[in-house]
Design an enzyme around this catalytic site. Sequence first.
Site, mmCIF file in Angstrom:
data_model
loop_
_atom_site.group_PDB
_atom_site.id
_atom_site.type_symbol
_atom_site.label_atom_id
_atom_site.label_comp_id
_atom_site.label_asym_id
_atom_site.label_seq_id
_atom_site.Cartn_x
_atom_site.Cartn_y
_atom_site.Cartn_z
ATOM 1 N N HIS A 164 0.812 -1.223 0.000
ATOM 2 C CA HIS A 164 0.000 0.000 0.000
ATOM 3 C C HIS A 164 0.845 1.272 0.000
ATOM 4 O O HIS A 164 0.300 2.368 -0.167
ATOM 5 C CB HIS A 164 -0.936 0.024 1.205
ATOM 6 C CG HIS A 164 -1.993 -1.031 1.180
ATOM 7 N ND1 HIS A 164 -2.883 -1.176 0.140
ATOM 8 C CD2 HIS A 164 -2.302 -2.013 2.070
ATOM 9 C CE1 HIS A 164 -3.699 -2.196 0.394
ATOM 10 N NE2 HIS A 164 -3.355 -2.723 1.546
ATOM 11 N N ASP A 200 -2.788 -10.445 -2.617
ATOM 12 C CA ASP A 200 -3.389 -10.017 -1.362
ATOM 13 C C ASP A 200 -4.862 -9.686 -1.598
ATOM 14 O O ASP A 200 -5.264 -9.300 -2.696
ATOM 15 C CB ASP A 200 -2.643 -8.769 -0.873
ATOM 16 C CG ASP A 200 -2.981 -8.370 0.549
ATOM 17 O OD1 ASP A 200 -2.176 -8.671 1.439
ATOM 18 O OD2 ASP A 200 -4.038 -7.739 0.763
ATOM 19 N N HIS A 202 -6.427 -7.148 -0.556
ATOM 20 C CA HIS A 202 -6.564 -5.709 -0.779
ATOM 21 C C HIS A 202 -5.655 -5.255 -1.918
ATOM 22 O O HIS A 202 -4.500 -5.664 -1.993
ATOM 23 C CB HIS A 202 -6.222 -4.949 0.514
ATOM 24 C CG HIS A 202 -7.051 -5.386 1.682
ATOM 25 N ND1 HIS A 202 -6.616 -6.344 2.576
ATOM 26 C CD2 HIS A 202 -8.286 -5.004 2.084
ATOM 27 C CE1 HIS A 202 -7.554 -6.538 3.492
ATOM 28 N NE2 HIS A 202 -8.575 -5.742 3.216
#
Length: 349
Positions: A164, A200, A202
């Site tokens: 992220h 993942d 996300h």
Amino acid sequence: MLTIYNEQHTLHQGRMEMFRGQLVPSFEVPARVDHVLAELNARRLGPVNMPDDGFDEALLRAVHAPRYLDFLAGAWDEWIALDPANAALDVLPSYWPAPGMRRDVLPASFPARVGLFAFDAGTPLMAGSWQAARRGAACAWTAASRVAGGERAAFALTRPPGHHAGADFYGGYCFLNNAAIAAQTLRNAGAAKVAVLDVDYHHGNGTQAIFYERADVHVASLHGDPRSDYPYYLGHADERGAGAGLGFNHNLPLARGTDFATWRAALAQALQGIAAAGAEALVVSLGVDTFEGDPVAGFRLKSGDYLRIGEDIARAGLPTVFVFEGGYAVAEVGINAVNVLQGFEQQAA
């Protein structure tokens, strides 16, 4: 399977995060890595080494903006300088620049700079965050360097995770983008085209943003639909890259409740795109929060499915770097992550 382990990961231990209107204990905990390490040792999958000496800070600057790195390196000292009592608290943002506000001018105010670089209130920063994250980057560099040197595969076992984190922002528990650092290492070592495969739950918004305008790194991601799932504002199927990178970003968003058969079909699409892009090496952002019992996700994969994932990735036939990302069903995270590695090893053999 060679594992490169971040023995300093416990220096980062978030106490609280903001979740749906209240402060709650952080979901991202040291036990995540501890369970993976224990499972690796129990199965004797391969050697577990510390990162090599000689990590070059220039590699960080090739992926992340210098002013952002300076902020991370000095953030805790600045937090304590505001008030010594802050030592008992983690750093979380209170302000953010809205669209139309300037981001090019670096505020003198430390709280304002936190909001400039953080995109959520769920990523606590503390005394050891920078040291743990930097050591994790060294793990990613070491794993990629070993693969560039002839290893079939290597695993960077580290936290905090990384996918992220963008060139100049952090969030989603991530400060430095380990997958991007591994990909850049492989490029620097001579691979003309590298692929990043993010599995993942996300979307890896940071990885996408770093490589979005580049044609030398193909990014493929299968993840929860951003209309319903974090990080919400990126990860749609129509995001295909820009400029030189147009066509080299491949998002496969999936609905909550997706089962393994549907998920595996999306993985096949991602791997087909990676092959078509001509990738010479592969980096896998290995999140296992796709597991049916994960508390902050919504897919229905079972532990045995992760063996099949490893097998499918191995069939791509590419030198591969695995980088540990998410997975918050802590008791099962070791089994699921190591199942991927074991499936890969068995198929590769």
